[in-house]
Design a protein around this motif. Sequence first.
Motif, PDB file in Angstrom:
ATOM      1  N   MET A   4       0.854  -1.195   0.000  1.00 20.10           N
ATOM      2  CA  MET A   4       0.000   0.000   0.000  1.00 20.10           C
ATOM      3  C   MET A   4       0.890   1.245   0.000  1.00 20.10           C
ATOM      4  N   ASP A   6       2.135   4.558   1.261  1.00 19.80           N
ATOM      5  CA  ASP A   6       2.076   5.210   2.563  1.00 19.80           C
ATOM      6  C   ASP A   6       2.404   6.693   2.411  1.00 19.80           C
ATOM      7  N   LYS A   7       1.363   7.517   2.542  1.00 19.18           N
ATOM      8  CA  LYS A   7       1.544   8.959   2.327  1.00 19.18           C
ATOM      9  C   LYS A   7       2.485   9.573   3.358  1.00 19.18           C
ATOM     10  N   GLU A   8       2.384   9.096   4.603  1.00 11.75           N
ATOM     11  CA  GLU A   8       3.209   9.645   5.661  1.00 11.75           C
ATOM     12  C   GLU A   8       4.692   9.401   5.360  1.00 11.75           C
ATOM     13  N   LYS A   9       5.005   8.150   5.028  1.00  6.11           N
ATOM     14  CA  LYS A   9       6.383   7.778   4.755  1.00  6.11           C
ATOM     15  C   LYS A   9       6.935   8.477   3.519  1.00  6.11           C
ATOM     16  N   ASN A  10       6.058   8.818   2.611  1.00  8.42           N
ATOM     17  CA  ASN A  10       6.500   9.394   1.337  1.00  8.42           C
ATOM     18  C   ASN A  10       6.360  10.913   1.286  1.00  8.42           C
TER      19      ASN A  10
END
Length: 165
Positions: A4, A6-10
């Motif tokens: 999936m 991951d907006k936070e990580k990216n």
Amino acid sequence: MEFMFDKEKNKEKIERFRQIIQDHKETKGALMPVLQGAQEIFGYLPAEMLQLISEELDIPLSEIYGVATFYSQFSFIPKGENIISICLGTACYVKGAQDILEDFEKLLGIKAGQTTGDMKFSISSTRCIGDCSMAPVVTVNEDIYPRLKKEQVKEIILKYGGEIK
Ligand code: FES
């Protein structure tokens, strides 16, 4: 489990990508360089970023997918560390390659064309790779596994650091 986005990580990558969109926004033919930018930054085209492009450049999503699928340089899924490729050419198919593919799918919990959540494995199916006398043939990265038996599927996953669910 399937990978999936991951907006936070990216977060940082997304910021860089937003900048690319801004840089091209006012120019004609912005879509190609923007797609190339996404491919470069993320290593593939995340669906979330295609959505962002659609909003920012005011281009329908269907049109963006149309362009992106046309060029083989673009990929819609991230590639895992290990690419397991099962030949589904006629000779391999006759020798049970489909069953082998399904075993890999079952044990890794993903379908062909997908990547595991830990990014360790991607599964893909290929057409004849020219080693028909060795059917069924499976490759993992650069390694070739000729005359593969179903019993070896587990072994292969473990060998490349996978876990059996
Ligand atoms: S069909 Fe698989 S190698 Fe030819």
